[in-house]
Design a protein around this motif. Structure first.
Motif, PDB file in Angstrom:
ATOM      1  N   THR A 183      14.284 -68.866   1.990  1.00 42.02           N
ATOM      2  CA  THR A 183      15.071 -69.966   2.576  1.00 42.02           C
ATOM      3  C   THR A 183      16.246 -70.338   1.661  1.00 42.02           C
ATOM      4  O   THR A 183      17.378 -70.520   2.124  1.00 42.02           O
ATOM      5  CB  THR A 183      14.166 -71.217   2.780  1.00 42.02           C
ATOM      6  N   MET A 184      15.966 -70.425   0.371  1.00 48.87           N
ATOM      7  CA  MET A 184      17.018 -70.791  -0.592  1.00 48.87           C
ATOM      8  C   MET A 184      18.114 -69.732  -0.619  1.00 48.87           C
ATOM      9  O   MET A 184      19.291 -70.054  -0.751  1.00 48.87           O
ATOM     10  CB  MET A 184      16.432 -70.916  -2.007  1.00 48.87           C
ATOM     11  N   LYS A 185      17.713 -68.469  -0.501  1.00 54.46           N
ATOM     12  CA  LYS A 185      18.705 -67.390  -0.545  1.00 54.46           C
ATOM     13  C   LYS A 185      19.631 -67.465   0.671  1.00 54.46           C
ATOM     14  O   LYS A 185      20.810 -67.139   0.580  1.00 54.46           O
ATOM     15  CB  LYS A 185      17.996 -66.022  -0.604  1.00 54.46           C
ATOM     16  N   LYS A 186      19.072 -67.894   1.810  1.00 52.43           N
ATOM     17  CA  LYS A 186      19.897 -68.050   3.014  1.00 52.43           C
ATOM     18  C   LYS A 186      20.889 -69.206   2.798  1.00 52.43           C
ATOM     19  O   LYS A 186      22.042 -69.130   3.188  1.00 52.43           O
ATOM     20  CB  LYS A 186      19.000 -68.357   4.220  1.00 52.43           C
ATOM     21  N   LYS A 187      20.406 -70.261   2.158  1.00 49.76           N
ATOM     22  CA  LYS A 187      21.243 -71.444   1.939  1.00 49.76           C
ATOM     23  C   LYS A 187      22.336 -71.168   0.887  1.00 49.76           C
ATOM     24  O   LYS A 187      23.451 -71.662   1.002  1.00 49.76           O
ATOM     25  CB  LYS A 187      20.317 -72.590   1.468  1.00 49.76           C
ATOM     26  N   TYR A 188      21.958 -70.407  -0.149  1.00 46.16           N
ATOM     27  CA  TYR A 188      22.916 -70.106  -1.230  1.00 46.16           C
ATOM     28  C   TYR A 188      23.038 -68.585  -1.377  1.00 46.16           C
ATOM     29  O   TYR A 188      22.474 -67.996  -2.312  1.00 46.16           O
ATOM     30  CB  TYR A 188      22.430 -70.719  -2.554  1.00 46.16           C
ATOM     31  N   PRO A 189      23.754 -67.938  -0.461  1.00 46.49           N
ATOM     32  CA  PRO A 189      23.770 -66.468  -0.447  1.00 46.49           C
ATOM     33  C   PRO A 189      24.367 -65.828  -1.699  1.00 46.49           C
ATOM     34  O   PRO A 189      24.074 -64.662  -1.991  1.00 46.49           O
ATOM     35  CB  PRO A 189      24.600 -66.132   0.807  1.00 46.49           C
ATOM     36  N   ASN A 190      25.184 -66.568  -2.447  1.00 42.87           N
ATOM     37  CA  ASN A 190      25.789 -65.967  -3.653  1.00 42.87           C
ATOM     38  C   ASN A 190      24.972 -66.208  -4.918  1.00 42.87           C
ATOM     39  O   ASN A 190      25.353 -65.768  -6.003  1.00 42.87           O
ATOM     40  CB  ASN A 190      27.206 -66.521  -3.863  1.00 42.87           C
ATOM     41  N   ALA A 191      23.877 -66.933  -4.758  1.00 39.79           N
ATOM     42  CA  ALA A 191      23.096 -67.283  -5.964  1.00 39.79           C
ATOM     43  C   ALA A 191      22.209 -66.133  -6.427  1.00 39.79           C
ATOM     44  O   ALA A 191      21.696 -65.378  -5.613  1.00 39.79           O
ATOM     45  CB  ALA A 191      22.241 -68.511  -5.662  1.00 39.79           C
ATOM     46  N   CYS A 192      22.075 -66.020  -7.748  1.00 37.03           N
ATOM     47  CA  CYS A 192      21.136 -65.046  -8.333  1.00 37.03           C
ATOM     48  C   CYS A 192      19.777 -65.731  -8.475  1.00 37.03           C
ATOM     49  O   CYS A 192      19.713 -66.919  -8.849  1.00 37.03           O
ATOM     50  CB  CYS A 192      21.578 -64.655  -9.734  1.00 37.03           C
ATOM     51  N   VAL A 193      18.714 -64.981  -8.237  1.00 33.65           N
ATOM     52  CA  VAL A 193      17.365 -65.544  -8.387  1.00 33.65           C
ATOM     53  C   VAL A 193      16.849 -65.158  -9.768  1.00 33.65           C
ATOM     54  O   VAL A 193      16.860 -63.980 -10.143  1.00 33.65           O
ATOM     55  CB  VAL A 193      16.413 -64.996  -7.294  1.00 33.65           C
ATOM     56  N   ILE A 194      16.424 -66.173 -10.541  1.00 30.57           N
ATOM     57  CA  ILE A 194      15.851 -65.887 -11.862  1.00 30.57           C
ATOM     58  C   ILE A 194      14.424 -66.439 -11.889  1.00 30.57           C
ATOM     59  O   ILE A 194      14.157 -67.532 -11.383  1.00 30.57           O
ATOM     60  CB  ILE A 194      16.718 -66.463 -13.011  1.00 30.57           C
ATOM     61  N   ALA A 195      13.498 -65.652 -12.452  1.00 29.34           N
ATOM     62  CA  ALA A 195      12.082 -66.044 -12.359  1.00 29.34           C
ATOM     63  C   ALA A 195      11.334 -65.796 -13.666  1.00 29.34           C
ATOM     64  O   ALA A 195      11.642 -64.858 -14.414  1.00 29.34           O
ATOM     65  CB  ALA A 195      11.413 -65.260 -11.227  1.00 29.34           C
ATOM     66  N   HIS A 196      10.347 -66.645 -13.896  1.00 28.30           N
ATOM     67  CA  HIS A 196       9.470 -66.496 -15.058  1.00 28.30           C
ATOM     68  C   HIS A 196       8.338 -65.532 -14.676  1.00 28.30           C
ATOM     69  O   HIS A 196       7.824 -65.613 -13.544  1.00 28.30           O
ATOM     70  CB  HIS A 196       8.902 -67.879 -15.439  1.00 28.30           C
ATOM     71  N   PRO A 197       7.906 -64.664 -15.608  1.00 27.39           N
ATOM     72  CA  PRO A 197       6.846 -63.706 -15.240  1.00 27.39           C
ATOM     73  C   PRO A 197       5.463 -64.318 -15.023  1.00 27.39           C
ATOM     74  O   PRO A 197       4.525 -63.580 -14.705  1.00 27.39           O
ATOM     75  CB  PRO A 197       6.844 -62.718 -16.418  1.00 27.39           C
ATOM     76  N   GLU A 198       5.331 -65.638 -15.144  1.00 22.37           N
ATOM     77  CA  GLU A 198       4.073 -66.285 -14.739  1.00 22.37           C
ATOM     78  C   GLU A 198       4.023 -66.447 -13.214  1.00 22.37           C
ATOM     79  O   GLU A 198       3.000 -66.867 -12.661  1.00 22.37           O
ATOM     80  CB  GLU A 198       3.921 -67.654 -15.417  1.00 22.37           C
ATOM     81  N   CYS A 199       5.141 -66.124 -12.525  1.00 26.34           N
ATOM     82  CA  CYS A 199       5.136 -66.138 -11.048  1.00 26.34           C
ATOM     83  C   CYS A 199       4.446 -64.878 -10.545  1.00 26.34           C
ATOM     84  O   CYS A 199       4.379 -63.859 -11.235  1.00 26.34           O
ATOM     85  CB  CYS A 199       6.567 -66.142 -10.506  1.00 26.34           C
ATOM     86  N   LYS A 200       3.999 -64.932  -9.278  1.00 27.19           N
ATOM     87  CA  LYS A 200       3.338 -63.755  -8.684  1.00 27.19           C
ATOM     88  C   LYS A 200       4.368 -62.652  -8.423  1.00 27.19           C
ATOM     89  O   LYS A 200       5.557 -62.916  -8.295  1.00 27.19           O
ATOM     90  CB  LYS A 200       2.654 -64.166  -7.374  1.00 27.19           C
ATOM     91  N   LEU A 201       3.822 -61.428  -8.274  1.00 32.81           N
ATOM     92  CA  LEU A 201       4.702 -60.270  -8.059  1.00 32.81           C
ATOM     93  C   LEU A 201       5.609 -60.427  -6.837  1.00 32.81           C
ATOM     94  O   LEU A 201       6.744 -59.962  -6.859  1.00 32.81           O
ATOM     95  CB  LEU A 201       3.852 -59.005  -7.886  1.00 32.81           C
ATOM     96  N   ASP A 202       5.103 -61.094  -5.765  1.00 32.57           N
ATOM     97  CA  ASP A 202       5.955 -61.215  -4.578  1.00 32.57           C
ATOM     98  C   ASP A 202       7.187 -62.080  -4.842  1.00 32.57           C
ATOM     99  O   ASP A 202       8.217 -61.941  -4.175  1.00 32.57           O
ATOM    100  CB  ASP A 202       5.155 -61.697  -3.343  1.00 32.57           C
ATOM    101  N   ILE A 203       7.113 -62.958  -5.832  1.00 33.38           N
ATOM    102  CA  ILE A 203       8.296 -63.729  -6.239  1.00 33.38           C
ATOM    103  C   ILE A 203       9.172 -62.845  -7.139  1.00 33.38           C
ATOM    104  O   ILE A 203      10.391 -62.769  -6.965  1.00 33.38           O
ATOM    105  CB  ILE A 203       7.887 -65.009  -7.019  1.00 33.38           C
ATOM    106  N   LEU A 204       8.528 -62.182  -8.081  1.00 31.06           N
ATOM    107  CA  LEU A 204       9.292 -61.383  -9.058  1.00 31.06           C
ATOM    108  C   LEU A 204      10.082 -60.273  -8.360  1.00 31.06           C
ATOM    109  O   LEU A 204      11.169 -59.905  -8.809  1.00 31.06           O
ATOM    110  CB  LEU A 204       8.358 -60.816 -10.135  1.00 31.06           C
ATOM    111  N   GLU A 205       9.517 -59.774  -7.254  1.00 30.51           N
ATOM    112  CA  GLU A 205      10.226 -58.728  -6.503  1.00 30.51           C
ATOM    113  C   GLU A 205      11.510 -59.260  -5.858  1.00 30.51           C
ATOM    114  O   GLU A 205      12.429 -58.500  -5.574  1.00 30.51           O
ATOM    115  CB  GLU A 205       9.287 -58.132  -5.431  1.00 30.51           C
TER     116      GLU A 205
END
Ligand code: 13P
Ligand code: SF4
Length: 301
Positions: A183-205
């Motif tokens: 949803t956030m990517k749709k709202k901010y299409p130019n934004a880069c997603v950055i994630a901590h590796p404590e997130c699940k793989l489906d987020i990290l992907e």
């Protein structure tokens, strides 16, 4: 009372230093002498010549500072500031695993109690986990990675390798819903997603960059990207906004808030510094074994 002025005065009077994690509240980050992620704060704890360390973070961090620098007085502003992930592995359960797997090397995330660290071969943080895991695998060792299943699974996927992982997690990161990122990517299409590796793989992907809090901060500074969807605890946005005033940061979900990290207030920092209460002690034998595992990490970092 002006707590900021009083804290500054007491720090000088007592030769104290304030260490703070990026997940602390803004005003705590702003009074810290050193702000960092788990690895940086542990390294600073070994180097400081202050007499008192006020550790604005959670219990395992203050305990780590005490183990690494036992001659210092280490104070934790709020004693109940624990870590839900650290509570997901007990020394007795780890002892049982070791009895069943006597040849397996135990690599333990720094988010753990001193008693669990004491049973480990090497400690790691989110900054150096992949490097340390591969150091042992390259030697031909079988390993257990504990207690964070997500960082363990991420390391397995990155390296195309397999090893045992404990089933613990950080609930703050673990329950982040990938639908929120979409949803956030749709709202901010130019934004880069950055994630901590404590997130699940489906987020990290879904992430453009995966790293520790400090690595994410460095990435936002160096990246050409002007907007970021941040998948980690909300405290780090303060440091990012300060470092990159011309960039925009969007927290992936309002659930990304660690209540344990938010207990610390200026009042409590002032009070522990004034009264020298909430001192952290670690039993000598436990501290000795835990230090061995921590020193191994610092050597390999
Ligand atoms: P880092 O500080 O290594 O990024 O880890 C985050 C964390 O969960 C600290 O509790
Ligand atoms: Fe523990 Fe998660 Fe809070 Fe970090 S964010 S201190 S891992 S509960």
């Amino acid at each position: 009372m002006n707590y900021v002025d009083e804290i500054k005065r007491l720090k000088q009077e007592k030769n104290a230093v304030i260490l703070a994690h990026y997940y602390q509240e803004k005003e705590i980050q702003d009074i810290a002498d050193y702000l960092g992620d788990s690895l940086k704060l542990a390294q600073i704890a070994t180097q400081t010549d202050a007499d008192i360390i006020v550790f604005c973070g959670v219990h395992f961090m203050a305990e780590t500072a005490k183990i690494l620098n036992p001659s210092k007085k280490v104070l934790l502003p709020v004693m109940k500031a624990g870590c839900k992930m650290a509570d997901m592995i007990s020394p007795s359960a780890l002892k049982r695993y070791k009895e069943e797997h006597p040849d397996t090397k135990i690599i333990t995330y720094v988010n753990s109690t001193a008693s669990v660290k004491a049973l480990s071969d090497c400690i790691c943080t989110s900054t150096n986990a992949l490097k340390i895991i591969h150091h042992y695998l390259d030697q031909g060792d079988s390993i257990l990675y504990c207690p964070d299943q997500n960082l363990g699974k991420y390391a397995m996927k990155q390296g195309g390798v397999s090893f045992d992982v404990w089933d613990g997690c950080c609930p703050i990161h673990h329950f982040l819903d990938p639908k929120k990122i979409i949803t956030m990517k749709k709202k901010y299409p130019n934004a880069c997603v950055i994630a901590h590796p404590e997130c699940k793989l489906d987020i990290l992907e879904l992430a453009d960059y995966v790293g520790s809090t400090k690595q994410m901060l460095d990435y936002t500074i160096q990246s050409e990207c002007k907007e970021f969807i941040v998948c980690t605890e909300k405290g780090v946005l303060h440091a990012m906004e300060k470092a990159c005033p011309d960039k925009k940061f969007y927290l992936a979900s309002q659930t990304l808030s660690c209540s344990n990290m938010k207990y610390t207030t200026l009042k409590e920092v002032y009070e522990v510094l004034k009264n020298e209460t909430n001192e952290i002690f670690v039993e000598e034998e436990i501290a000795k074994s835990a230090k061995k595992a921590l020193d191994e990490m610092l050597k390999l970092s």
